[in-house]
Design a protein around this motif. Structure first.
Motif, PDB file in Angstrom:
ATOM      1  N   ILE A 185       0.833  -1.196   0.000  1.00 45.60           N
ATOM      2  CA  ILE A 185       0.000   0.000   0.000  1.00 45.60           C
ATOM      3  C   ILE A 185       0.872   1.252   0.000  1.00 45.60           C
ATOM      4  O   ILE A 185       0.669   2.187  -0.785  1.00 45.60           O
ATOM      5  N   SER A 186       1.873   1.257   0.872  1.00 44.70           N
ATOM      6  CA  SER A 186       2.765   2.412   0.981  1.00 44.70           C
ATOM      7  C   SER A 186       3.524   2.644  -0.321  1.00 44.70           C
ATOM      8  O   SER A 186       3.694   3.792  -0.762  1.00 44.70           O
ATOM      9  N   ALA A 187       3.989   1.550  -0.939  1.00 46.55           N
ATOM     10  CA  ALA A 187       4.732   1.670  -2.200  1.00 46.55           C
ATOM     11  C   ALA A 187       3.842   2.254  -3.301  1.00 46.55           C
ATOM     12  O   ALA A 187       4.284   3.099  -4.092  1.00 46.55           O
ATOM     13  N   TRP A 188       2.585   1.806  -3.327  1.00 46.38           N
ATOM     14  CA  TRP A 188       1.641   2.316  -4.326  1.00 46.38           C
ATOM     15  C   TRP A 188       1.385   3.807  -4.138  1.00 46.38           C
ATOM     16  O   TRP A 188       1.343   4.570  -5.107  1.00 46.38           O
ATOM     17  N   ILE A 189       1.243   4.221  -2.892  1.00 48.62           N
ATOM     18  CA  ILE A 189       0.997   5.643  -2.606  1.00 48.62           C
ATOM     19  C   ILE A 189       2.203   6.478  -3.022  1.00 48.62           C
ATOM     20  O   ILE A 189       2.059   7.569  -3.587  1.00 48.62           O
ATOM     21  N   ILE A 190       3.412   5.988  -2.739  1.00 48.47           N
ATOM     22  CA  ILE A 190       4.627   6.715  -3.124  1.00 48.47           C
ATOM     23  C   ILE A 190       4.692   6.874  -4.643  1.00 48.47           C
ATOM     24  O   ILE A 190       4.972   7.962  -5.158  1.00 48.47           O
ATOM     25  N   TYR A 191       4.427   5.779  -5.352  1.00 48.03           N
ATOM     26  CA  TYR A 191       4.457   5.825  -6.823  1.00 48.03           C
ATOM     27  C   TYR A 191       3.452   6.855  -7.354  1.00 48.03           C
ATOM     28  O   TYR A 191       3.786   7.686  -8.211  1.00 48.03           O
ATOM     29  N   SER A 192       2.238   6.814  -6.839  1.00 45.30           N
ATOM     30  CA  SER A 192       1.193   7.735  -7.296  1.00 45.30           C
ATOM     31  C   SER A 192       1.571   9.180  -6.991  1.00 45.30           C
ATOM     32  O   SER A 192       1.345  10.083  -7.812  1.00 45.30           O
ATOM     33  N   GLY A 193       2.144   9.408  -5.809  1.00 46.24           N
ATOM     34  CA  GLY A 193       2.554  10.761  -5.430  1.00 46.24           C
ATOM     35  C   GLY A 193       3.646  11.297  -6.331  1.00 46.24           C
ATOM     36  O   GLY A 193       3.616  12.468  -6.736  1.00 46.24           O
ATOM     37  N   VAL A 194       4.616  10.451  -6.667  1.00 47.87           N
ATOM     38  CA  VAL A 194       5.719  10.870  -7.542  1.00 47.87           C
ATOM     39  C   VAL A 194       5.190  11.237  -8.929  1.00 47.87           C
ATOM     40  O   VAL A 194       5.627  12.233  -9.528  1.00 47.87           O
ATOM     41  N   ILE A 195       4.243  10.456  -9.448  1.00 46.63           N
ATOM     42  CA  ILE A 195       3.663  10.740 -10.765  1.00 46.63           C
ATOM     43  C   ILE A 195       2.977  12.108 -10.764  1.00 46.63           C
ATOM     44  O   ILE A 195       3.126  12.906 -11.704  1.00 46.63           O
ATOM     45  N   ILE A 196       2.225  12.387  -9.710  1.00 46.79           N
ATOM     46  CA  ILE A 196       1.539  13.682  -9.614  1.00 46.79           C
ATOM     47  C   ILE A 196       2.552  14.822  -9.563  1.00 46.79           C
ATOM     48  O   ILE A 196       2.383  15.863 -10.215  1.00 46.79           O
ATOM     49  N   VAL A 197       3.623  14.643  -8.791  1.00 44.86           N
ATOM     50  CA  VAL A 197       4.667  15.673  -8.692  1.00 44.86           C
ATOM     51  C   VAL A 197       5.301  15.932 -10.054  1.00 44.86           C
ATOM     52  O   VAL A 197       5.493  17.086 -10.467  1.00 44.86           O
ATOM     53  N   LEU A 198       5.632  14.872 -10.778  1.00 41.79           N
ATOM     54  CA  LEU A 198       6.284  15.018 -12.082  1.00 41.79           C
ATOM     55  C   LEU A 198       5.377  15.709 -13.098  1.00 41.79           C
ATOM     56  O   LEU A 198       5.820  16.562 -13.870  1.00 41.79           O
ATOM     57  N   GLU A 199       4.088  15.358 -13.096  1.00 40.79           N
ATOM     58  CA  GLU A 199       3.144  15.981 -14.019  1.00 40.79           C
ATOM     59  C   GLU A 199       3.000  17.475 -13.728  1.00 40.79           C
ATOM     60  O   GLU A 199       2.933  18.297 -14.648  1.00 40.79           O
ATOM     61  N   SER A 200       2.951  17.820 -12.458  1.00 41.22           N
ATOM     62  CA  SER A 200       2.822  19.222 -12.072  1.00 41.22           C
ATOM     63  C   SER A 200       4.099  19.993 -12.376  1.00 41.22           C
ATOM     64  O   SER A 200       4.061  21.130 -12.860  1.00 41.22           O
ATOM     65  N   ALA A 201       5.246  19.372 -12.098  1.00 45.22           N
ATOM     66  CA  ALA A 201       6.534  20.024 -12.333  1.00 45.22           C
ATOM     67  C   ALA A 201       6.734  20.334 -13.812  1.00 45.22           C
ATOM     68  O   ALA A 201       7.337  21.350 -14.176  1.00 45.22           O
ATOM     69  N   ARG A 202       6.217  19.474 -14.658  1.00 50.38           N
ATOM     70  CA  ARG A 202       6.366  19.675 -16.106  1.00 50.38           C
ATOM     71  C   ARG A 202       5.762  21.011 -16.535  1.00 50.38           C
ATOM     72  O   ARG A 202       6.361  21.751 -17.323  1.00 50.38           O
ATOM     73  N   VAL A 203       4.586  21.329 -16.004  1.00 49.61           N
ATOM     74  CA  VAL A 203       3.941  22.594 -16.350  1.00 49.61           C
ATOM     75  C   VAL A 203       4.649  23.762 -15.667  1.00 49.61           C
ATOM     76  O   VAL A 203       4.882  24.802 -16.276  1.00 49.61           O
ATOM     77  N   LEU A 204       5.014  23.590 -14.405  1.00 46.39           N
ATOM     78  CA  LEU A 204       5.675  24.670 -13.666  1.00 46.39           C
ATOM     79  C   LEU A 204       7.044  25.009 -14.261  1.00 46.39           C
ATOM     80  O   LEU A 204       7.527  26.132 -14.118  1.00 46.39           O
ATOM     81  N   MET A 205       7.656  24.038 -14.941  1.00 51.44           N
ATOM     82  CA  MET A 205       8.938  24.271 -15.603  1.00 51.44           C
ATOM     83  C   MET A 205       8.748  24.744 -17.043  1.00 51.44           C
ATOM     84  O   MET A 205       9.689  24.762 -17.843  1.00 51.44           O
ATOM     85  N   ASP A 206       7.509  25.141 -17.367  1.00 46.08           N
ATOM     86  CA  ASP A 206       7.172  25.731 -18.666  1.00 46.08           C
ATOM     87  C   ASP A 206       7.375  24.791 -19.846  1.00 46.08           C
ATOM     88  O   ASP A 206       7.762  25.221 -20.941  1.00 46.08           O
ATOM     89  N   ALA A 207       7.126  23.504 -19.642  1.00 44.94           N
ATOM     90  CA  ALA A 207       7.197  22.566 -20.756  1.00 44.94           C
ATOM     91  C   ALA A 207       6.060  22.872 -21.739  1.00 44.94           C
ATOM     92  O   ALA A 207       4.909  23.078 -21.332  1.00 44.94           O
ATOM     93  N   GLY A 208       6.382  22.913 -23.017  1.00 49.75           N
ATOM     94  CA  GLY A 208       5.394  23.250 -24.025  1.00 49.75           C
ATOM     95  C   GLY A 208       4.543  22.055 -24.421  1.00 49.75           C
ATOM     96  O   GLY A 208       4.700  20.947 -23.899  1.00 49.75           O
ATOM     97  N   VAL A 209       3.641  22.291 -25.369  1.00 55.71           N
ATOM     98  CA  VAL A 209       2.782  21.212 -25.861  1.00 55.71           C
ATOM     99  C   VAL A 209       3.599  20.280 -26.745  1.00 55.71           C
ATOM    100  O   VAL A 209       4.737  20.575 -27.116  1.00 55.71           O
TER     101      VAL A 209
END
Length: 298
Positions: A185-209
């Protein structure tokens, strides 16, 4: 009318209410029975309360209009909030790992009870309903913040299903599975959290379409008469939308008024055709000699 921000607020308030109830039920059931999987699930719900609160605050701030300090609005607050949610999931998961490790090392035995089964069943049903509601809203408004909440609810369905499996496995004497499932359960939560962070960071770092979308914009621009070629075409994310920056070259003998009309037409037609664009900025150059292969940069 409901928009992406008012929808985010509704999702958040509903999530806070449901998760507080589930949090109390899970921790009470988990500690009374000694179920590390249920305790881990309970702390996951604590993280869900925090996530829903961040969603509420993020939606409120992102809805603020443009001002002197924020010429493109406050839309990126959604992505900052999503990143906070992702980090909180990782922190909570790391905390629950210790309890599962202690359970495995001490050989603690889970005391079966239908109370645990009832709590797990209630969680699965309520979280599945929340997931369906949130994913529908996230698709309607293309909101990364609501999507993060939807993923969080979806994760809980799988997580609690694992907890339910550990409860029934304890009836067969497989007590060690409680600790193992708690770790999973803990491993799954960590994986999901990392994915959300990476998706958000992509936009905050001004990644284009993507390149495919850029090609589509390029073709649409070149359909407008009077353009010799595109010098460059790029996008910059501003919250859920993007700014399109286009540099074009026109006949060097063209009047300023005529070139301005072409630029205005590009702006109007692309904004009308692509609702994901917040603004189109056009820079017009005279068609001067250039190196082959360097006149159009995508």
């Amino acid at each position: 009318m409901e928009d992406r921000f008012s929808s985010g607020k509704k999702v958040a308030i509903l999530g806070i209410a449901v998760n507080i109830v589930l949090l109390l039920l899970k921790l009470t059931a988990g500690y009374s029975s000694g179920s590390q999987a249920m305790i881990a699930d309970g702390f996951n719900s604590m993280g869900d309360v925090f996530a829903s609160t961040v969603t509420l605050l993020g939606s409120i701030y992102a809805a603020k209009p443009k001002d002197a300090d924020h010429a493109w609005g406050h839309g990126k607050a959604e992505y900052i909030a999503s990143m906070i949610i992702g980090f909180s999931m990782v922190v909570m998961a790391i905390y629950t790992i210790t309890g599962s490790v202690d359970s495995l090392s001490s050989g603690a035995e889970l005391e079966f009870s239908w109370w645990l089964v009832g709590v797990a069943g209630t969680t699965i049903i309520s979280k599945f309903i929340l997931y369906c509601y949130c994913i529908k809203k996230s698709k309607k408004f293309n909101s990364v913040l609501i999507k993060a909440n939807a993923q969080d609810h979806r994760n809980d369905v799988f997580v609690t299903s694992g907890t339910l499996a550990a409860i029934f496995l304890s009836m067969a004497g497989l007590y060690f599975m409680d600790g193992l499932i708690g770790l999973a359960i803990s491993a799954w939560i960590i994986y999901s959290g990392v994915i959300i962070v990476l998706e958000s960071a992509r936009v905050l770092m001004d990644a284009g379409v993507g390149e495919k979308t850029l090609e589509e914009y390029k073709k649409r621009v070149m359909e407008i008469d009077g353009i010799d070629h595109i010098d460059s075409l790029n996008t910059k994310p501003v919250g859920a939308k993007s700014i399109l920056v286009v540099k074009i070259s026109v006949d060097r003998d063209m009047t300023v008024i005529k070139s301005h009309e072409i630029g205005k037409k590009i702006e109007e037609e692309l904004l009308a055709s692509y609702p994901e664009l917040d603004d189109v900025i056009v820079h017009v150059n005279p068609d001067l000699p250039h190196e082959e292969g360097r006149h159009c940069q995508l």
